[in-house]
Design an enzyme around this catalytic site. Structure first.
Site, PDB file in Angstrom:
ATOM      1  N   SER A 130       0.823  -1.215   0.000  1.00 52.16           N
ATOM      2  CA  SER A 130       0.000   0.000   0.000  1.00 52.16           C
ATOM      3  C   SER A 130       0.854   1.261   0.000  1.00 52.16           C
ATOM      4  CB  SER A 130      -0.892   0.009   1.244  1.00 52.16           C
ATOM      5  OG  SER A 130      -1.535   1.257   1.391  1.00 52.16           O
ATOM      6  N   TYR A 154      -2.252   5.311  -4.097  1.00 58.94           N
ATOM      7  CA  TYR A 154      -3.305   6.287  -3.864  1.00 58.94           C
ATOM      8  C   TYR A 154      -2.805   7.550  -4.551  1.00 58.94           C
ATOM      9  CZ  TYR A 154      -6.051   3.591  -0.487  1.00 58.94           C
ATOM     10  OH  TYR A 154      -6.855   2.667   0.117  1.00 58.94           O
ATOM     11  N   THR A 180      -5.699   2.564  -6.999  1.00 56.18           N
ATOM     12  CA  THR A 180      -6.998   2.388  -6.330  1.00 56.18           C
ATOM     13  C   THR A 180      -7.879   3.597  -6.614  1.00 56.18           C
ATOM     14  OG1 THR A 180      -5.995   1.027  -4.630  1.00 56.18           O
ATOM     15  CG2 THR A 180      -8.115   2.031  -4.092  1.00 56.18           C
ATOM     16  N   LYS A 261      -7.968  -0.606  -9.506  1.00 51.85           N
ATOM     17  CA  LYS A 261      -8.643  -1.326  -8.414  1.00 51.85           C
ATOM     18  C   LYS A 261      -9.946  -0.627  -8.045  1.00 51.85           C
ATOM     19  CE  LYS A 261      -7.738  -3.154  -3.736  1.00 51.85           C
ATOM     20  NZ  LYS A 261      -8.375  -2.394  -2.689  1.00 51.85           N
ATOM     21  N   HIS A 285     -13.480  -2.859  -1.981  1.00 52.12           N
ATOM     22  CA  HIS A 285     -12.670  -2.394  -0.853  1.00 52.12           C
ATOM     23  C   HIS A 285     -13.127  -3.066   0.448  1.00 52.12           C
ATOM     24  CE1 HIS A 285      -9.636   0.947  -0.430  1.00 52.12           C
ATOM     25  NE2 HIS A 285      -9.778   0.624   0.843  1.00 52.12           N
TER      26      HIS A 285
END
Ligand code: FNR
Length: 388
Positions: A130, A154, A180, A261, A285
């Site tokens: 992440s 992100y 994402t 995603k 999610h």
């Protein structure tokens, strides 16, 4: 590439002969309850909680109960091949670790991302790292050994920072970028709201930002001296409400395989494909972002059909090897495990996560053996029957 995942149970039974029982639980229910007892309550609410009354989150899990695999006999599936080809890599199994932004603070030592990466190294299960990690991506990548890692982005509103994060991921050796799309803001999460708790606003898991020269150049004082200033800047640039107009730019910043995603609608799949995306990641999610939605498993077949040969990664609700088998039969190319491995990290760091991954893989492998499906290719929708 065949690996005898099912033999994990032989090890466990052999240990049993010496009076040794497994250190970690072998059911998800027990794993969850022990891990939740081990974690601080603020972390429990962040990890276990979802959006709204968590109906979508629960439905993600129960959706798997509505499908059953039909056993086939006289197959003699002594050898099973769970390997998959993905973006030019041959992986030992379709399982991967989904990106979990607070994995870092789920181990006792506060370095859960490193522990997860070590579990990847020891199991061959790829990790999607992440953006929100307690250690910088370079340190995470260094623990992956021979196992591939993917970097989850992100996308910040600041394009220079976004590009630098991606280029750092390339240099660190990550094999793909997962963007994402469903979390440019946080969904309505009552468990966290009721305690006013949001880990990143307390300075947790921002190492990829605080280690980034582009981000640091935007701060009045270094984050080591002024955590609050860094957090404030992070909150300003974290969420980018991307539109289709941003896709050519995203595509242009990396030559690595690009995966999006959070895609659940066939039209979005087709448009992403037209825009040069290499893989679709079907997920809601884990029901953390928007309540009132469909279980992710229910949208998977239409996503796979629209992807028309493009790899489809899937997560949301995977709790067991049986779930992995069903997601594959419904067309997923690879299957992400989320909360279960985090609970493994909470209970036993790297060893705990390894136990969870090996258990899920063992069960999937043994189901394929018992039910007579020696290869993933044989797991098709025809192998499943709807349970009323
Ligand atoms: C997530 N998820 C997530 N996804 C992502 O793209 N980047 C992230 O940083 C995070 N962080 C995160 C934290 C926590 C605590 C959870 C539980 C989930 C979503 C994750 O990748 C995956 O989609 C879900 O975990 C799937 O749902 P289940 O199977 O874990 O319930």
């Amino acid at each position: 590439m065949t690996r005898k995942f099912g033999s994990y149970q032989d090890e466990i039974y052999r240990d049993g002969l010496r009076g040794v029982v497994p250190r970690f639980p072998t059911t998800y229910a027990e794993l969850e309850s022990q891990a939740q007892a081990a974690l601080p309550s603020s972390v429990v609410s962040y990890v276990a909680g979802g959006a709204g009354d968590e109906n979508t989150q629960r439905a993600n899990v129960t959706a798997f109960e509505r499908w059953g695999l039909i056993p086939r006999m006289f197959v003699g599936a002594v050898e099973r091949d769970l390997s998959v080809e993905l973006f030019g890599m041959t992986l030992p199994s379709p399982l991967f670790m989904a990106p979990i932004g607070v994995a870092g603070i789920c181990t006792q030592d506060g370095h859960g991302d490193l522990a997860a990466a070590r579990a990847a190294a020891q199991t061959g299960v790829p990790m999607v790292a992440s953006t929100l990690s307690a250690d910088p991506m370079e340190s995470v990548a260094a623990e992956l050994g021979q196992t591939p890692g993917l970097f989850q982005l992100y996308t910040p509103t600041d394009r220079d920072l976004a590009e630098n994060l991606v280029h750092r991921a390339e240099r660190a050796g990550f094999k793909a970028i997962v963007v994402t799309l469903d979390t440019w803001l946080t969904g309505w999460r009552p468990r966290d709201l009721s305690t006013g708790n949001f880990p990143q606003l307390r300075g947790h898991c921002l190492a990829n930002y605080t280690s980034d020269p582009v981000f640091r150049a935007q701060l009045a004082r270094p984050p080591e001296e002024d955590v609050a200033g860094a957090v404030m800047r992070w909150a300003q640039i974290f969420g980018n409400p991307l539109t289709w107009d941003d896709l050519p730019w995203l595509r242009s910043i990396t030559s690595l395989p690009l995966i999006v995603k959070g895609v659940c609608h066939p039209d979005d799949v087709r448009r992403a494909k037209d825009g040069g995306i290499d893989g679709i990641y079907c997920s809601n999610h884990g029901g953390r972002q928007a309540n009132g939605g469909l279980p992710a498993l229910d949208v998977l077949p239409a996503v796979v059909k629209a992807a028309d040969g493009l790899p489809v990664l899937f997560d949301s609700g995977i709790r067991s090897g049986a779930d992995v088998v069903k997601a594959i039969a419904l067309g997923a190319t690879a299957v992400g495990i989320g909360r279960p491995y985090v609970y493994g990290l909470a209970l036993g760091g790297t060893d705990g996560a390894i136990h969870v991954l090996r258990s899920v893989l063992a069960e999937a492998d043994l189901i394929m053996a018992v039910d007579g499906y020696p290869t993933l290719a044989q797991l098709t929708q025809e192998a499943l029957q709807r349970v009323d």
